[in-house]
Design a protein around this motif. Structure first.
Motif, PDB file in Angstrom:
ATOM      1  N   ASP A 561      42.178 -31.330  -1.998  1.00  0.00           N
ATOM      2  CA  ASP A 561      41.693 -31.980  -3.212  1.00  0.00           C
ATOM      3  C   ASP A 561      40.189 -31.901  -3.422  1.00  0.00           C
ATOM      4  O   ASP A 561      39.714 -32.043  -4.560  1.00  0.00           O
ATOM      5  CB  ASP A 561      42.117 -33.462  -3.206  1.00  0.00           C
ATOM      6  CG  ASP A 561      43.633 -33.618  -3.105  1.00  0.00           C
ATOM      7  OD1 ASP A 561      44.344 -32.710  -3.570  1.00  0.00           O
ATOM      8  OD2 ASP A 561      44.086 -34.644  -2.559  1.00  0.00           O
ATOM      9  N   ASP A 562      39.428 -31.715  -2.363  1.00  0.00           N
ATOM     10  CA  ASP A 562      37.972 -31.758  -2.502  1.00  0.00           C
ATOM     11  C   ASP A 562      37.320 -30.702  -1.615  1.00  0.00           C
ATOM     12  O   ASP A 562      36.529 -31.022  -0.712  1.00  0.00           O
ATOM     13  CB  ASP A 562      37.468 -33.159  -2.128  1.00  0.00           C
ATOM     14  CG  ASP A 562      35.997 -33.371  -2.478  1.00  0.00           C
ATOM     15  OD1 ASP A 562      35.438 -32.517  -3.211  1.00  0.00           O
ATOM     16  OD2 ASP A 562      35.419 -34.363  -2.004  1.00  0.00           O
ATOM     17  N   PRO A 563      37.622 -29.418  -1.846  1.00  0.00           N
ATOM     18  CA  PRO A 563      37.122 -28.376  -0.943  1.00  0.00           C
ATOM     19  C   PRO A 563      35.594 -28.286  -0.904  1.00  0.00           C
ATOM     20  O   PRO A 563      35.037 -27.841   0.089  1.00  0.00           O
ATOM     21  CB  PRO A 563      37.743 -27.091  -1.495  1.00  0.00           C
ATOM     22  CG  PRO A 563      38.097 -27.408  -2.916  1.00  0.00           C
ATOM     23  CD  PRO A 563      38.454 -28.852  -2.931  1.00  0.00           C
ATOM     24  N   GLU A 564      34.930 -28.741  -1.978  1.00  0.00           N
ATOM     25  CA  GLU A 564      33.471 -28.652  -1.971  1.00  0.00           C
ATOM     26  C   GLU A 564      32.868 -29.524  -0.873  1.00  0.00           C
ATOM     27  O   GLU A 564      31.806 -29.201  -0.328  1.00  0.00           O
ATOM     28  CB  GLU A 564      32.915 -29.070  -3.332  1.00  0.00           C
ATOM     29  CG  GLU A 564      33.233 -28.068  -4.443  1.00  0.00           C
ATOM     30  CD  GLU A 564      32.597 -28.468  -5.746  1.00  0.00           C
ATOM     31  OE1 GLU A 564      31.889 -29.494  -5.783  1.00  0.00           O
ATOM     32  OE2 GLU A 564      32.795 -27.740  -6.751  1.00  0.00           O
ATOM     33  N   ARG A 565      33.554 -30.610  -0.534  1.00  0.00           N
ATOM     34  CA  ARG A 565      33.037 -31.477   0.526  1.00  0.00           C
ATOM     35  C   ARG A 565      33.022 -30.753   1.873  1.00  0.00           C
ATOM     36  O   ARG A 565      32.200 -31.041   2.750  1.00  0.00           O
ATOM     37  CB  ARG A 565      33.889 -32.744   0.626  1.00  0.00           C
ATOM     38  CG  ARG A 565      33.321 -33.741   1.651  1.00  0.00           C
ATOM     39  CD  ARG A 565      34.270 -34.866   1.943  1.00  0.00           C
ATOM     40  NE  ARG A 565      33.926 -35.517   3.214  1.00  0.00           N
ATOM     41  CZ  ARG A 565      34.706 -36.343   3.856  1.00  0.00           C
ATOM     42  NH1 ARG A 565      35.890 -36.639   3.356  1.00  0.00           N
ATOM     43  NH2 ARG A 565      34.328 -36.873   4.999  1.00  0.00           N
ATOM     44  N   LEU A 566      33.930 -29.803   2.037  1.00  0.00           N
ATOM     45  CA  LEU A 566      33.992 -29.060   3.294  1.00  0.00           C
ATOM     46  C   LEU A 566      32.719 -28.267   3.550  1.00  0.00           C
ATOM     47  O   LEU A 566      32.355 -28.000   4.701  1.00  0.00           O
ATOM     48  CB  LEU A 566      35.190 -28.102   3.283  1.00  0.00           C
ATOM     49  CG  LEU A 566      36.589 -28.721   3.205  1.00  0.00           C
ATOM     50  CD1 LEU A 566      37.624 -27.623   3.023  1.00  0.00           C
ATOM     51  CD2 LEU A 566      36.891 -29.527   4.467  1.00  0.00           C
ATOM     52  N   GLU A 567      32.047 -27.882   2.469  1.00  0.00           N
ATOM     53  CA  GLU A 567      30.871 -27.028   2.617  1.00  0.00           C
ATOM     54  C   GLU A 567      29.738 -27.727   3.359  1.00  0.00           C
ATOM     55  O   GLU A 567      28.814 -27.079   3.859  1.00  0.00           O
ATOM     56  CB  GLU A 567      30.391 -26.564   1.235  1.00  0.00           C
ATOM     57  CG  GLU A 567      31.408 -25.695   0.513  1.00  0.00           C
ATOM     58  CD  GLU A 567      30.943 -25.288  -0.877  1.00  0.00           C
ATOM     59  OE1 GLU A 567      29.707 -25.220  -1.085  1.00  0.00           O
ATOM     60  OE2 GLU A 567      31.791 -25.047  -1.755  1.00  0.00           O
ATOM     61  N   GLY A 568      29.792 -29.050   3.452  1.00  0.00           N
ATOM     62  CA  GLY A 568      28.757 -29.776   4.164  1.00  0.00           C
ATOM     63  C   GLY A 568      28.975 -29.838   5.658  1.00  0.00           C
ATOM     64  O   GLY A 568      28.104 -30.304   6.405  1.00  0.00           O
TER      65      GLY A 568
END
Length: 694
Positions: A561-568
């Motif tokens: 649901d929130d793959p952008e958070r993984l980038e951190g």
């Protein structure tokens, strides 16, 4: 001379325009059935001879298959099989080992050279000792030499060359080869021992290698290796499935010997023994040298590998006078070809499907010498590079080896076809659509693709996964082929009885594997994440993800649901985050993970450092531990500064042995002088540092 019941009988209805609409077996009397069996056997032997020896079949393949099936049906129904029956060519029960058998006559090697001066010196010696002679010139087959012994026209045994004096009895395997007659034809000697060369035709070898590559198996280096590996299989049924042929080229012993070698070769086809049609008889050694040069030019057009020509004295009396050394017959000489070096044609392209679904094109080559190593395949890397180099099937290319290990196509030397090779639009394994991602191509079948399934299971059990000892590439392939593994989760449903029914599995090995699998039901989160085989997520990245999210549920929810958070997360960038999202967006992958979670409970992660009391130590675990999973034990020692690895080396400090341990790691520990401790001893070592294993 003896005469067999060759198929010269004009009353045999199964020779020309045979009927294939047979009456029901239940309506046949035993006498009528046995009469039909004899007619079918005789006819099929003749059809085999016409097909393999004369290259002039009388009937279509489909009709032949119908006759063969009828013979099998009758032999089974009336219990009248026979060792000489053509139906024995379909194999039989596996055997435990080969018997060693002494040859009828020594199978010696041939003196050889690639220099014409040495060939002329051979001819000078022959002239000095026996005068002027004729020579028979033949191709030097690059296969596996064998002895075939016939008694009263029936194949008695087939034996590998071995050390030249004795070899392995591979008769049951030889019977499965179509060009090996079970019974000789025509006026044959009562006793005949002939030398033949078993080989795999080049087109069949390339097709077979292509199948192996697409199944994820290691291809054979060249046709000779494929032949040698096949003829010594313990299961004749495996041999029957592989495309082997035979050329016969010499008489070792016979009750009726011809006066010359050329006469022997002329008789062979009459007896049903297949010979090459590239034989020449010359009366001058210079003509023999010319013959070799012609065969060198024709080499690539032949459908079998040759590595030179053989020049033999024709007259048998002259042969006897020339005699032999301890190693080779003095009447023959092999004039070798130079090794193919670096430049070779591409015969075909196979497409290998990797664990992540990536399609890798592999060029199948005419075997070529590259840096002293025979190479029969080379990487083409990806569609973009294929287009850039304009590589296609039929092109002659230069092959190099990267770092002296991986062969690759460097450049096209001569175009054989217009344009370049295009990858298929659908996966060659599961027929799912192929999608492009920049220069790469991927199968969209996910874990529903058999190739990805096998590799996923292998990876799940590998050092970077859950480290399930005893579950490597060979055993995974065996379990998948046996229908025991359709999904990764099927590992947890294996039963001992299923395993022990498979070749090579005993109760101990089965129980050891099941114990390994049982110990992996509660793996550390980091190990489980790595074991899933998500592209770009190896042990290091998996550890960072476990440290960040703590539980599998939290990680999966974020990935979906929130793959952008993984980038951190450390070691995770935009590309990896996208791969994680796409992995769980795949319905096949999501279902496979859900199935796994019915058997596996990834443990909540607690990877915060607890100090460096164990810094500098390297620990390996084997077997199952009491009160704690192996993964939890690894996590505990790692949080206190130790390293854990899945294999033992000279850098290992301790091998911790639990219940049902793997023998390999213990052997490696002893070989590397590594301390071996049981669970209680290891707990005491940790307690001395104030660490509790939990």
């Amino acid at each position: 001379m003896a005469r067999t019941d060759s198929n010269a009988d004009g009353d045999n209805p199964y020779l020309r325009n045979p009927p294939t609409d047979f009456e029901p077996v239940a309506e046949l009397t035993e006498d009528a059935a046995r009469e039909q069996v004899e007619l079918l056997r005789a006819a099929i032997r003749e059809h085999d001879r016409r097909y393999y020896v004369e290259n002039d079949p009388l009937i279509a393949d489909r009709t032949y298959d119908a006759l063969f099936a009828r013979l099998q049906e009758l032999e089974d129904a009336f219990d009248c099989s026979h060792p000489d029956s053509p139906t024995r060519s379909v194999g039989g029960e596996p055997i435990e080992a080969f018997d060693t058998v002494e040859h009828v006559a020594p199978m010696l090697s041939i003196d050889q050279s690639g220099e014409d001066a040495d060939v002329r010196e051979f001819a000078d010696r022959v002239r000095r000792e026996v005068g002027d002679v004729d020579y028979v010139c033949e191709p030097k087959f690059d296969g596996v030499s064998m002895e075939f012994v016939y008694e009263n026209g029936s194949l008695e045994r087939a034996v590998t060359r071995g050390d030249g004096r004795e070899g392995d009895d591979v008769t049951r395997n030889a019977r499965t080869i179509g060009s090996v007659p079970q019974t000789l034809h025509g006026d044959h000697p009562d006793f005949l021992a002939v030398r033949g060369e078993v080989y795999m035709p080049k087109d069949a070898f390339q097709a077979y290698n292509r199948e192996r590559i697409e199944r994820g198996e290691e291809p054979f280096a060249n046709p000779r290796n494929a032949t040698a590996g096949t003829i010594r299989q313990l299961d004749p049924a495996v041999v029957a499935e592989r495309p082997l042929e035979v050329f016969y080229f010499d008489v070792l012993e016979a009750s009726d010997l011809a006066d010359s070698h050329r006469e022997e070769l002329e008789r062979f086809p009459e007896w049903g023994l297949r010979v090459t049609d590239h034989v020449d008889v010359v009366d001058d050694i210079e003509d023999a040298i010319d013959y070799r040069d012609r065969m060198l030019e024709a080499r690539d057009d032949l459908n079998y590998e040759i590595d030179g020509t053989v020049i033999k004295v024709d007259d048998r009396d002259a042969r006897e006078k020339l005699g032999r050394t301890a190693r080779h017959d003095r009447y023959a000489f092999a004039y070798k070809f130079p090794a193919r070096a670096e430049v070779t044609p591409i015969v075909d392209v196979a497409v290998q499907v990797g664990r992540t679904g990536r399609l890798t094109p592999v060029a199948l080559l005419e075997p070529v010498d590259v840096g002293g190593v025979t190479v029969s395949r080379a990487s083409l890397h990806n569609p973009e590079e294929i287009a850039e180099k304009n590589v296609n099937i039929g092109d002659t290319v230069r092959v190099q080896r990267a770092g002296d290990v991986i062969p690759y196509v460097e450049e096209v030397v001569e175009k054989g076809n217009e344009g370049h090779y295009e990858l298929p639009d659908h996966c060659p394994v599961c027929d799912s659509a192929v999608e492009r991602d920049g220069p790469m191509a991927f199968c969209t079948g996910g874990l529903a693709c058999d190739a990805q399934l096998r590799r996923s299971i292998e990876y799940y059990a590998s050092d970077d996964g859950l480290d399930l000892e005893g579950l490597g590439e060979k055993s995974v392939r065996q379990l998948v082929d046996a229908g025991l593994l359709d999904f990764v989760s099927d590992l947890y449903e294996l039963e001992s009885e299923e395993l022990t029914e498979l070749e090579g599995w005993g109760e101990t090995s089965a129980e050891n594997l099941l114990s390994e699998i049982e110990s992996a039901r509660e793996p550390p989160l980091s190990d489980f994440l790595s074991a899933l085989g998500i592209p770009h997520v190896g042990p290091t990245t998996a550890r960072e993800l476990a440290r960040e999210f703590g539980t599998f549920e939290a990680f999966r929810e974020t990935a979906e649901d929130d793959p952008e958070r993984l980038e951190g997360v450390d070691d995770v960038g935009e590309t990896v985050a996208a791969q994680l999202h796409e992995f769980f967006a795949s319905e096949a992958n999501a279902d496979a993970v859900d199935d796994l979670l019915e058997h596996v409970s990834p443990q909540e992660s607690d990877l915060e450092s607890s100090g460096d009391a164990l810094e500098g130590l390297t620990v390996v675990f084997t077997g199952s531990l009491e009160g704690v999973t192996r993964g939890e034990a690894q996590e505990t020692v790692e949080t206190h500064g130790a390293n854990t690895t899945s294999s033992v080396s000279g850098n290992t400090d301790y091998l911790v042995v639990g219940e049902n341990p793997g023998q390999t790691k213990q052997d490696d520990a002893e070989a590397n002088d590594v301390s071996i401790v049981d669970e209680d001893e290891f707990r005491e070592l940790l307690a001395e540092q104030g660490i509790e294993l939990e």
